[in-house]
Structure formats: C-alpha cells, structure tokens
Design an enzyme around this catalytic site. Structure first.
Site, PDB file in Angstrom:
ATOM      1  N   ASP A   1      -6.636   1.743   3.391  1.00  0.00           N
ATOM      2  CA  ASP A   1      -6.897   1.194   1.920  1.00  0.00           C
ATOM      3  C   ASP A   1      -7.854  -0.448   2.003  1.00  0.00           C
ATOM      4  OD1 ASP A   1      -4.921   0.467   0.397  1.00  0.00           O
ATOM      5  OD2 ASP A   1      -3.437  -1.499   1.728  1.00  0.00           O
ATOM      6  N   LEU A   2      -7.097  -0.735   1.335  1.00  0.00           N
ATOM      7  CA  LEU A   2      -8.544  -1.775   1.086  1.00  0.00           C
ATOM      8  C   LEU A   2      -7.833  -3.157   1.065  1.00  0.00           C
ATOM      9  CD1 LEU A   2     -10.928  -3.274   0.270  1.00  0.00           C
ATOM     10  CD2 LEU A   2     -10.766  -3.202  -2.476  1.00  0.00           C
ATOM     11  N   ASP A   3      -6.553  -3.207  -0.384  1.00  0.00           N
ATOM     12  CA  ASP A   3      -6.079  -5.602  -0.489  1.00  0.00           C
ATOM     13  C   ASP A   3      -5.171  -5.125   0.789  1.00  0.00           C
ATOM     14  OD1 ASP A   3      -7.382  -5.929  -3.051  1.00  0.00           O
ATOM     15  OD2 ASP A   3      -5.991  -3.821  -3.733  1.00  0.00           O
TER      16      ASP A   3
ATOM     17  N   THR B   1      -6.862 -10.363  -0.184  1.00  0.00           N
ATOM     18  CA  THR B   1      -6.765  -9.836  -1.278  1.00  0.00           C
ATOM     19  C   THR B   1      -5.209 -10.037  -1.949  1.00  0.00           C
ATOM     20  OG1 THR B   1      -7.624  -7.820  -1.402  1.00  0.00           O
ATOM     21  CG2 THR B   1      -9.037  -8.653  -2.655  1.00  0.00           C
TER      22      THR B   1
ATOM     23  N   LYS C   1       3.063  -4.760  -2.922  1.00  0.00           N
ATOM     24  CA  LYS C   1       1.745  -4.063  -2.034  1.00  0.00           C
ATOM     25  C   LYS C   1       1.920  -2.163  -2.534  1.00  0.00           C
ATOM     26  CE  LYS C   1       2.149  -7.905   1.046  1.00  0.00           C
ATOM     27  NZ  LYS C   1       1.814  -8.589   2.925  1.00  0.00           N
ATOM     28  N   GLY C   2       0.791  -2.556  -2.953  1.00  0.00           N
ATOM     29  CA  GLY C   2       0.336  -0.252  -2.890  1.00  0.00           C
ATOM     30  C   GLY C   2       0.350  -0.170  -4.245  1.00  0.00           C
ATOM     31  N   VAL C   3       1.175  -1.081  -5.020  1.00  0.00           N
ATOM     32  CA  VAL C   3       1.702  -0.866  -5.841  1.00  0.00           C
ATOM     33  C   VAL C   3       0.843  -0.863  -7.336  1.00  0.00           C
ATOM     34  CG1 VAL C   3       3.585  -0.990  -7.561  1.00  0.00           C
ATOM     35  CG2 VAL C   3       4.397  -1.120  -5.854  1.00  0.00           C
TER      36      VAL C   3
ATOM     37  N   ARG D   1      -1.322  -2.073 -11.023  1.00  0.00           N
ATOM     38  CA  ARG D   1      -0.952  -3.200 -11.085  1.00  0.00           C
ATOM     39  C   ARG D   1       0.133  -2.937 -12.581  1.00  0.00           C
ATOM     40  NH1 ARG D   1      -6.243  -4.460 -14.271  1.00  0.00           N
ATOM     41  NH2 ARG D   1      -7.300  -3.770 -12.595  1.00  0.00           N
TER      42      ARG D   1
ATOM     43  N   SER E   1      -7.464   3.278  -2.084  1.00  0.00           N
ATOM     44  CA  SER E   1      -7.256   2.102  -2.833  1.00  0.00           C
ATOM     45  C   SER E   1      -6.194   2.242  -4.178  1.00  0.00           C
ATOM     46  CB  SER E   1      -7.960   0.828  -3.224  1.00  0.00           C
ATOM     47  OG  SER E   1      -7.422   0.421  -3.283  1.00  0.00           O
ATOM     48  N   ALA E   2      -5.161   1.577  -4.329  1.00  0.00           N
ATOM     49  CA  ALA E   2      -4.802   1.294  -6.037  1.00  0.00           C
ATOM     50  C   ALA E   2      -5.697   1.143  -6.839  1.00  0.00           C
ATOM     51  CB  ALA E   2      -3.373   1.113  -5.473  1.00  0.00           C
ATOM     52  N   SER E   3      -6.052  -0.335  -6.317  1.00  0.00           N
ATOM     53  CA  SER E   3      -6.681  -1.118  -6.821  1.00  0.00           C
ATOM     54  C   SER E   3      -8.183  -0.239  -7.820  1.00  0.00           C
ATOM     55  CB  SER E   3      -7.344  -2.204  -6.507  1.00  0.00           C
ATOM     56  OG  SER E   3      -8.006  -2.763  -6.692  1.00  0.00           O
ATOM     57  N   LYS E   4      -7.504  -0.620  -9.174  1.00  0.00           N
ATOM     58  CA  LYS E   4      -8.698  -0.716 -10.052  1.00  0.00           C
ATOM     59  C   LYS E   4     -10.563  -1.629 -10.118  1.00  0.00           C
ATOM     60  CE  LYS E   4      -6.411   1.241 -13.323  1.00  0.00           C
ATOM     61  NZ  LYS E   4      -5.765   1.321 -14.637  1.00  0.00           N
ATOM     62  N   ASN E   5     -10.615  -2.778  -8.972  1.00  0.00           N
ATOM     63  CA  ASN E   5     -11.443  -4.139  -8.990  1.00  0.00           C
ATOM     64  C   ASN E   5     -11.651  -2.961  -7.743  1.00  0.00           C
ATOM     65  OD1 ASN E   5     -10.780  -5.173 -11.234  1.00  0.00           O
ATOM     66  ND2 ASN E   5      -8.377  -5.991  -9.683  1.00  0.00           N
TER      67      ASN E   5
ATOM     68  N   LYS F   1       0.488   5.871  -4.993  1.00  0.00           N
ATOM     69  CA  LYS F   1       1.525   5.541  -3.852  1.00  0.00           C
ATOM     70  C   LYS F   1       2.750   5.286  -4.315  1.00  0.00           C
ATOM     71  CE  LYS F   1      -2.601   3.584  -1.738  1.00  0.00           C
ATOM     72  NZ  LYS F   1      -3.140   2.636  -1.009  1.00  0.00           N
TER      73      LYS F   1
ATOM     74  N   GLU G   1      -3.171   1.168   6.236  1.00  0.00           N
ATOM     75  CA  GLU G   1      -2.424   0.976   5.448  1.00  0.00           C
ATOM     76  C   GLU G   1      -1.409  -0.847   6.040  1.00  0.00           C
ATOM     77  OE1 GLU G   1      -1.401   0.722   2.646  1.00  0.00           O
ATOM     78  OE2 GLU G   1      -2.768   2.001   1.899  1.00  0.00           O
ATOM     79  N   ASP G   2      -1.299  -1.419   4.542  1.00  0.00           N
ATOM     80  CA  ASP G   2      -0.264  -2.036   5.087  1.00  0.00           C
ATOM     81  C   ASP G   2       0.535  -2.551   4.648  1.00  0.00           C
ATOM     82  OD1 ASP G   2      -1.917  -3.069   2.074  1.00  0.00           O
ATOM     83  OD2 ASP G   2      -0.918  -4.769   2.313  1.00  0.00           O
TER      84      ASP G   2
HETATM   85  C1  BG6 Z   1      -3.122  -2.676  -4.237  1.00  0.00           C
HETATM   86  C2  BG6 Z   1      -2.785  -3.609  -4.195  1.00  0.00           C
HETATM   87  O1  BG6 Z   1      -4.312  -2.607  -3.640  1.00  0.00           O
HETATM   88  O2  BG6 Z   1      -3.874  -2.799  -5.802  1.00  0.00           O
HETATM   89  C3  BG6 Z   1      -1.663  -4.241  -5.190  1.00  0.00           C
HETATM   90  O3  BG6 Z   1      -1.876  -3.550  -3.089  1.00  0.00           O
HETATM   91  C4  BG6 Z   1      -2.509  -3.852  -6.634  1.00  0.00           C
HETATM   92  O4  BG6 Z   1      -0.591  -5.135  -5.250  1.00  0.00           O
HETATM   93  C5  BG6 Z   1      -3.206  -2.634  -6.878  1.00  0.00           C
HETATM   94  O5  BG6 Z   1      -1.080  -4.537  -7.898  1.00  0.00           O
HETATM   95  C6  BG6 Z   1      -3.657  -2.772  -7.454  1.00  0.00           C
HETATM   96  O6  BG6 Z   1      -4.712  -3.210  -8.327  1.00  0.00           O
HETATM   97  P1  BG6 Z   1      -5.741  -3.266  -8.976  1.00  0.00           P
HETATM   98  O7  BG6 Z   1      -6.958  -4.742  -8.667  1.00  0.00           O
HETATM   99  O8  BG6 Z   1      -6.067  -2.761 -10.310  1.00  0.00           O
HETATM  100  O9  BG6 Z   1      -5.031  -4.589 -10.067  1.00  0.00           O
HETATM  101 MG    MG Z   2      -2.797  -3.288   0.262  1.00  0.00          MG
END
Ligand code: BG6
Ligand code: MG
Length: 218
Positions: free
Chosen positions: A9-11, A17, A45-47, A49, A114-118, A145, A169-170
């Site tokens: 996982d990333l964040d 982050t 966390k992990g959820v 946006r 990772s769930a993040s789009k960033n 997730k 994973e955190d």
């Molecule tokens: C997860 C974070 O990795 O990514 C969440 O734990 C976050 O907190 C999710 O909401 C979505 O991230 P982003 O960068 O697309 O807003």
């Molecule tokens: Mg995480």
C-alpha cells in the site's frame, strides 16, 4: 523457492501521507461546521476519496448537492496536494528503503496496490516509481478496499498467484482486502486496530531481513 511477490500500500506504509489526508479532511469538516475524531479517521484509511467524503458528511449530519459534493472533493484534493507537492525522497518512512533494497538485490518483484488516484504522482515525488514491477491505484479499480480487486489486479500484473503475495497495509480495509484475496497480510500500525492481519509491526524499522527471508521462503 517458488516465486513470491510483495504488494505495498502507499499512504501510511511507504510515506506518511495519512497525516496529510487527515489534515485536509479535517479542514473540510471544520469549514462545514463540524469535526471528527482520530478514531473516526482510522475508518477513512484505505477508503476511496468519494467514500471518505460520504462517511464524513454522515458523521456531520450534512447533505450536499451533487455539485457541492464534487466541489468539496476537489477542494480537499487541492489542499491535500499542497502538502504532497512539498514532498521529496526524505519522506520515505524509516526502514522502507532497506526492505526495497533487499527485494531488488534478490530479484523479488514488488507492486503498488493503492486506493489513491494520486499514487503515481507521489511515487514520482519520492523518486521510487521505477522499482515497481506494477502499479495499481485508484484509477485502475472499480471496487474499493476492503474488496480485494486492487491487490488481485496487482498479483495478475506480477504474474504471481494471490496466495504467494505478501501485502503491507496500514488500514483495516486494506488488511481485510488482502485477507479476502487469500494473501499474507502484514499490518503496519497498532495491534488494536490491525488485529486481523497475519503479522503486525509498528513500522518498518521493526521488520528484520531475517523475518522477510523466512516469509519469502515459506
Ligand atoms: C488511500 C488513503 O490510500 O487513498 C485514503 O488511505 C484516501 O485516505 C485514498 O482517501 C484515496 O486517495 P486520493 O489521493 O485518491 O484522494
Ligand atoms: Mg494506507
């Protein structure tokens, strides 16, 4: 040794982050006239946006029009990115690089889930993008997730059976996703939160090469 692989996982695992997400969501809630607790933040966390904003609005008993909902999500992301854009390699959490070096020296493939789009942007900022054999992030999945989709796609891209993948994973949602995907789950954080994980460490400095070696040889 049959080939195993690692999925990170990333964040909150590679970089902290999670604290920036918390600050940005807190500002959004405060601007809308309410607050939420650190315990509630664990549930974010992990959820994704969009699901995070739904949860937060629910805690604050707020309803927004679709247009305002999207505007708030965008504001939150801009605020979050203002922290991210200050990041560099020094933000990689202690102990992570040692594990990555070991994997590279031993030709163990590793992916991001990772769930993040960033995620890709963050990996570029911290100069780690090139080492990953596969990157799966919030732009690649349809189910968030605790659904295992993100990790199953990563396993497929790595060409390694899910049962041979080890996930760091955190978040509770992420540990559950790894478990549902029949992967070995390693929780990074507090035991009381991450007790569903197969192994738990407070952070990467607690993970020895000996432990990794044993796990990879199992
Ligand atoms: C997860 C974070 O990795 O990514 C969440 O734990 C976050 O907190 C999710 O909401 C979505 O991230 P982003 O960068 O697309 O807003
Ligand atoms: Mg995480």
């Amino acid at each position: 040794m049959s080939q195993k692989a690692i999925i990170f996982d990333l964040d909150g695992v590679i970089v902290d982050t999670a604290k920036f997400h918390f600050l940005a969501w807190k500002k959004l809630a405060n601007d809308l006239g309410f607050d939420f607790t650190k315990e509630q933040n664990e549930e974010l966390k992990g959820v994704s946006r969009v699901d995070s904003l739904k949860k937060i609005l629910n805690w604050g008993n707020k309803e927004l029009s679709e247009e305002e909902f999207n505007r708030q999500m965008q504001l939150k992301n801009e605020n979050y990115l203002s922290y991210v854009n200050e990041m560099d390699k020094g933000e990689v959490l202690p102990g992570v690089q040692k594990v990555l070096d070991y994997l590279e020296e031993n030709n163990i493939p590793y992916a991001l889930g990772s769930a993040s789009k960033n995620a890709r942007h963050i990996l570029e900022k911290i100069d780690l993008k090139d080492g990953f054999s596969a990157i799966v992030d919030g732009t690649d999945v349809s189910k968030a997730k605790p659904d295992p989709e993100v990790f199953l796609i990563a396993a497929e891209k790595l060409n390694v059976a899910p049962q041979k993948c080890i996930v760091f994973e955190d978040s509770v949602a992420g540990v559950q996703a790894a478990n549902k995907g029949e992967m070995t789950s390693i929780g990074i954080g507090e035991e009381k939160t991450l007790h569903e994980a197969d192994y738990i460490f407070n952070d990467f400095t607690e993970i020895s090469i000996e432990f990794l070696k044993n796990l990879l040889q199992k």
